[in-house]
Design an enzyme around this catalytic site. Structure first.
Site, PDB file in Angstrom:
ATOM      1  N   ASP A  64       0.829  -1.214   0.000  1.00 57.17           N
ATOM      2  CA  ASP A  64       0.000   0.000   0.000  1.00 57.17           C
ATOM      3  C   ASP A  64       0.861   1.261   0.000  1.00 57.17           C
ATOM      4  O   ASP A  64       2.078   1.202   0.206  1.00 57.17           O
ATOM      5  CB  ASP A  64      -0.967  -0.012   1.202  1.00 57.17           C
ATOM      6  N   ASN A 133      -7.683  -2.750  14.068  1.00 58.48           N
ATOM      7  CA  ASN A 133      -9.105  -2.933  13.723  1.00 58.48           C
ATOM      8  C   ASN A 133      -9.281  -4.111  12.754  1.00 58.48           C
ATOM      9  O   ASN A 133     -10.349  -4.293  12.181  1.00 58.48           O
ATOM     10  CB  ASN A 133      -9.692  -1.647  13.125  1.00 58.48           C
ATOM     11  N   HIS A 135      -7.506  -4.580   9.936  1.00 58.36           N
ATOM     12  CA  HIS A 135      -7.203  -4.338   8.524  1.00 58.36           C
ATOM     13  C   HIS A 135      -5.932  -5.065   8.113  1.00 58.36           C
ATOM     14  O   HIS A 135      -5.055  -5.360   8.922  1.00 58.36           O
ATOM     15  CB  HIS A 135      -7.163  -2.842   8.170  1.00 58.36           C
ATOM     16  N   GLU A 140      -9.692  -1.726   4.968  1.00 54.71           N
ATOM     17  CA  GLU A 140     -10.371  -1.403   6.222  1.00 54.71           C
ATOM     18  C   GLU A 140     -11.648  -2.228   6.365  1.00 54.71           C
ATOM     19  O   GLU A 140     -12.244  -2.630   5.355  1.00 54.71           O
ATOM     20  CB  GLU A 140     -10.745   0.087   6.226  1.00 54.71           C
TER      21      GLU A 140
HETATM   22  C1  GLP Z   1      -0.645   0.075   8.633  1.00 52.06           C
HETATM   23  C2  GLP Z   1      -0.298  -0.667   7.322  1.00 52.06           C
HETATM   24  C3  GLP Z   1      -0.490  -2.148   7.453  1.00 52.06           C
HETATM   25  C4  GLP Z   1       0.114  -2.594   8.771  1.00 52.06           C
HETATM   26  C5  GLP Z   1      -0.703  -2.060   9.916  1.00 52.06           C
HETATM   27  C6  GLP Z   1      -0.161  -2.400  11.288  1.00 52.06           C
HETATM   28  O1  GLP Z   1      -1.723   0.904   8.538  1.00 52.06           O
HETATM   29  N1  GLP Z   1      -0.977  -0.185   6.164  1.00 52.06           N
HETATM   30  O2  GLP Z   1       0.117  -2.807   6.338  1.00 52.06           O
HETATM   31  O3  GLP Z   1       0.122  -4.001   8.854  1.00 52.06           O
HETATM   32  O4  GLP Z   1      -0.931  -0.683   9.773  1.00 52.06           O
HETATM   33  O5  GLP Z   1       0.874  -1.544  11.663  1.00 52.06           O
HETATM   34  P1  GLP Z   1       1.828  -1.822  12.909  1.00 52.06           P
HETATM   35  O6  GLP Z   1       2.702  -2.945  12.496  1.00 52.06           O
HETATM   36  O7  GLP Z   1       2.588  -0.533  13.074  1.00 52.06           O
HETATM   37  O8  GLP Z   1       0.962  -2.147  14.065  1.00 52.06           O
END
Ligand code: GLP
Length: 243
Positions: A64, A133, A135, A140
Site C-alpha cells: 500500500d 481494527n 485491517h 479497512e
Molecule cells: C498500517 C499498514 C499495514 C500494517 C498495519 C499495522 O496501517 N498499512 O500494512 O500491517 O498498519 O501496523 P503496525 O505494524 O505498526 O501495528
C-alpha cells in the site's frame, strides 16, 4: 506459531524468506510497512550483510501507499522501505514495484499495479501485518471489500496508528491510500502474518479463530491454504489453539 519474542518471530520468518529465495531467486514478495516488520527487515539486512541471501533477482511489491505523497516524502511507505530495507540490500531498483501516491488517474494506477503483478506471475510470498481494527494492508473493515488494488479512505483509527510517520500528528496523515485488495493478497501462493505485542492479542484471536467476516478483513486469511502466523507470546496470548 508463538515465539518467545518479536526478535525470534522475525528470525523465523527471515529464515523462511531466505529459504524461499534459495529455492526461487526471482521470488515475488509482497511487503508490509508499520512497526511490526521492522525486526524482520533488520534481520534480512543482517543476513544479507553476512552473504546468506541476495535479493538481486527478487521482485518486491509493497502492499500500500498513501495518496498524494511523493516517494521521497519522509511519511511515504516508499521512504520507509528505502530507510529500513531497500537501501541496505541488493534489490534492483527496476524490481521494486510500488503504488504511486502521485498518480493522476487512480483507476489507471491500480490497473498498472495489478498488471505488473500478473506479468511476474503473481505473489509467491505475502508478508503481512495486522491493524488493530483487523485491517490488512489498507483494507479497512467494510460491508463489502473491494477485491483488487484500489483507492480507499482511511479510518480515524488507522490514521492515528500511522501518525508516527508524520511527527505524531494524525491530522497530517493523508485521508486516502492505495492498497492491494484482499483477493490480490489471497492470490499469493504463501501468506505469512506477523503480529507482535499485547495490543494485537484481541484482534489476532478474532482474525484467526472467530467467524470469517469482511468486518475483520484479516479473518479472510483463514481461507488461505498456506497461511503461517509469526506472533510473539504477547500477541498470541488470546489464541485458543496453539500455533
Ligand atoms: C498500517 C499498514 C499495514 C500494517 C498495519 C499495522 O496501517 N498499512 O500494512 O500491517 O498498519 O501496523 P503496525 O505494524 O505498526 O501495528
Amino acid at each position: 506459531m508463538a515465539y518467545a519474542s518479536e526478535t525470534d518471530a522475525a528470525r523465523a520468518l527471515a529464515s523462511r524468506v531466505v529459504a524461499a529465495i534459495a529455492q526461487k531467486p526471482e521470488l515475488v514478495l509482497a511487503l508490509p510497512t508499520g512497526r511490526t516488520p521492522l525486526p524482520l527487515y533488520r534481520e534480512l539486512v543482517r543476513l544479507h550483510q553476512e552473504r546468506q541471501v541476495s535479493f538481486a533477482k527478487v521482485h518486491t511489491f509493497n502492499l500500500d501507499e498513501f495518496r498524494g505523497l511523493a516517494p521521497d516524502d519522509p511519511g511515504s511507505f516508499r521512504a520507509y522501505m528505502e530507510r529500513h530495507f531497500f537501501s541496505k540490500v541488493d534489490v534492483q531498483p527496476e524490481r521494486i514495484h510500488f503504488l504511486s501516491g502521485q498518480a493522476e488517474d487512480a483507476g489507471e494506477e491500480c490497473e498498472r499495479y495489478e498488471g505488473e503483478l500478473a506479468q511476474v506471475g503473481g505473489i509467491d510470498l505475502a508478508i503481512l501485518g495486522i491493524g488493530s481494527n483487523g485491517h490488512i494492508a489498507f483494507n479497512e473493515p467494510a460491508e463489502k471489500l473491494l477485491p483488487r488494488t484500489h483507492l480507499t479512505k482511511l479510518s480515524r483509527e488507522t490514521r492515528e496508528a500511522n501518525a508516527g510517520l508524520f511527527g505524531g500528528d494524525a491530522v497530517r496523515v493523508p485521508l486516502e491510500a492505495y492498497t492491494m485488495g484482499m483477493e490480490t493478497i489471497l492470490g499469493a501462493r504463501e501468506v505469512a502474518l506477523m503480529a507482535t505485542g499485547a495490543k494485537k492479542a484481541e484482534i489476532l484471536a478474532r482474525a484467526l479463530e472467530a467467524e470469517i467476516t469482511e468486518r475483520v478483513p484479516a479473518s479472510l486469511l483463514q481461507r488461505h491454504p498456506c497461511l503461517s502466523v509469526y506472533a510473539d507470546e504477547a500477541a498470541a496470548a488470546k489464541l485458543k489453539r496453539a500455533r
